[in-house]
Design an enzyme around this catalytic site. Structure first.
Site, PDB file in Angstrom:
ATOM      1  N   ASN A  92      30.531  28.056  48.662  1.00 49.08           N
ATOM      2  CA  ASN A  92      31.749  27.278  48.850  1.00 49.08           C
ATOM      3  C   ASN A  92      31.681  26.084  47.904  1.00 49.08           C
ATOM      4  O   ASN A  92      31.028  25.092  48.181  1.00 49.08           O
ATOM      5  CB  ASN A  92      31.841  26.812  50.309  1.00 49.08           C
ATOM      6  CG  ASN A  92      32.979  25.839  50.528  1.00 49.08           C
ATOM      7  OD1 ASN A  92      33.842  25.692  49.677  1.00 49.08           O
ATOM      8  ND2 ASN A  92      32.975  25.185  51.658  1.00 49.08           N
ATOM      9  N   ASP A  93      32.362  26.180  46.765  1.00 53.09           N
ATOM     10  CA  ASP A  93      32.239  25.142  45.745  1.00 53.09           C
ATOM     11  C   ASP A  93      32.640  23.755  46.235  1.00 53.09           C
ATOM     12  O   ASP A  93      32.217  22.740  45.687  1.00 53.09           O
ATOM     13  CB  ASP A  93      33.100  25.497  44.524  1.00 53.09           C
ATOM     14  CG  ASP A  93      32.437  26.540  43.644  1.00 53.09           C
ATOM     15  OD1 ASP A  93      31.222  26.723  43.787  1.00 53.09           O
ATOM     16  OD2 ASP A  93      33.117  27.158  42.827  1.00 53.09           O
ATOM     17  N   CYS A  94      33.482  23.704  47.257  1.00 56.74           N
ATOM     18  CA  CYS A  94      33.890  22.394  47.766  1.00 56.74           C
ATOM     19  C   CYS A  94      32.721  21.659  48.410  1.00 56.74           C
ATOM     20  O   CYS A  94      32.780  20.448  48.595  1.00 56.74           O
ATOM     21  CB  CYS A  94      35.015  22.557  48.781  1.00 56.74           C
ATOM     22  SG  CYS A  94      36.546  23.192  48.065  1.00 56.74           S
TER      23      CYS A  94
END
Length: 380
Positions: A279-281
């Site tokens: 999850n890049d966030c």
């Protein structure tokens, strides 16, 4: 080619302005809301038929064959384009080409199908999902300058994920894609987060150090092996860091992928996030004093202590695949060791990734919980 001009102000598809008014606008759209609109005036006698064939194509002439005569005269060499048009310049040729295209897709989509009592489900699974997966393979998620390789290139993680959806459709091309992806892996098991598909070179300008990338290579190879049984791919010599002098069998790449994940653990024995996890966030190790600066190009990719429960789940899931591959190769001792590490990760998730009500998302760079009833995130 401008849609607004074609439809007219507040126009509807059912009654475009240019159709209602019998007058095309010769508009040009370059990059926004385009359409393809041709205006033909046709007069038919009773019982008469006429057929029109529309061809949209592209031909690129070699530099030394671009012009007829002198370049300064500006007469383009149309011979290759005329040859292409000649392939479809009759109804019979166009119908044959369409039949060939239909046969291609029928064969491609025929590898996997379902037949149920729900017509829409059958159509979704048999046609649209598989078609979209093929488009994803061809375009690498989008037709943007980024994903076509002109900008940042194709994603290591993205391409491995995409492969899961089309490996049954085109296993031979999936094999090629796996080898291309693996060649951008570093010797320590980590990888370039993006690579250029034309040069097959990794792109470090946009940043790497994503700690979920190595595990995705195991996922892609395992999917290929399950679909094809082609274990010879594990013997293919594949470069490290795009240098063939550093080449090793593909299986060695998988071994280093697993080892990288096994050796990059935080205080709770959960995988370190690095620059970000799946999850890049959740980029808990990236800090910048410059507003708007991308997390992909700044931050301590190795990070202090931020840990990811997301990657821990991947480690268990694809660690089992890695262990199974080891056993198939009669590397039982290595498989046993991998299983021990996987069990250790399961216990770490139970002890530190589960708060009694739900799974945490992570531990941040300060060692604080993220996504738990003991922190602010997710509370109402």
């Amino acid at each position: 080619t401008d849609r607004d001009s074609f439809l007219g102000a507040y126009g509807e598809n059912s009654a475009p302005s240019v159709v209602v008014n019998d007058q095309s606008k010769n508009s040009v759209a370059s990059g926004w809301a385009p359409v393809g609109s041709h205006h033909l005036k046709v007069a038919l006698e009773p019982g008469e038929e006429k057929t029109y064939i529309f061809v949209l194509g592209y031909v690129e002439n070699p530099v030394n064959e671009k012009w007829v005569g002198r370049a300064e005269d500006g007469i383009i060499n149309r011979a290759p384009a005329d040859a292409l048009l000649a392939r479809f310049d009759t109804t019979e040729k166009a119908d044959a080409a369409l039949a060939e295209l239909k046969a291609y897709w029928d064969k491609l989509l025929g590898h996997f199908s379902i037949s149920s009592s729900e017509e829409k489900l059958d159509r979704m699974v048999n046609i649209w999902h598989q078609y979209q997966c093929m488009v994803t393979f061809n375009m690498s998620r989008s037709a943007s300058y980024y994903e076509s390789g002109i900008g940042r290139g194709m994603g290591f993680r993205d391409s491995c994920q995409d492969l899961l959806g089309f490996v049954h459709l085109i296993p031979e091309r999936a094999r090629e894609r796996i080898l291309d992806i693996a060649a951008t892996q570093f010797e320590d098991g980590s990888a370039y987060h993006q690579y250029q598909p034309l040069t097959k070179q990794g792109n470090l300008d946009i940043g790497s150090g994503f700690n979920d990338d190595p595990l995705w290579l195991i996922a892609a190879v395992a999917a290929y092996l399950k679909e094809t049984g082609d274990y010879s791919i594990l013997d293919e010599m594949v470069a490290f860091d795009c240098h063939m002098e550093k080449a090793a069998p593909l299986f060695e790449h998988l071994r280093r992928s697993f080892e990288y994940s096994r050796t990059h653990l935080g205080p709770h024995k959960l995988p370190l996030i690095g620059r970000a996890d799946w999850n890049d966030c959740l980029n808990l190790n990236c800090f910048s004093l410059t507003p708007g600066e991308s997390f992909q190009t700044t931050g301590a990719s190795d990070g202090p202590v931020a840990e990811s429960v997301f990657i821990a789940g991947m480690y268990v899931r694809y660690g089992h695949d890695y262990s199974a591959i080891c056993r198939h190769l009669h590397l039982d001792a290595e498989a046993d060791e991998a299983d021990r590490h996987i069990n250790d990760m399961i216990h770490a998730v139970i002890d530190y990734g589960w708060d009694g009500e739900w799974f945490l998302r992570a531990y941040d760079a300060a060692g604080e919980k993220v996504g738990s009833h003991e922190c602010n995130e997710g509370q109402i």
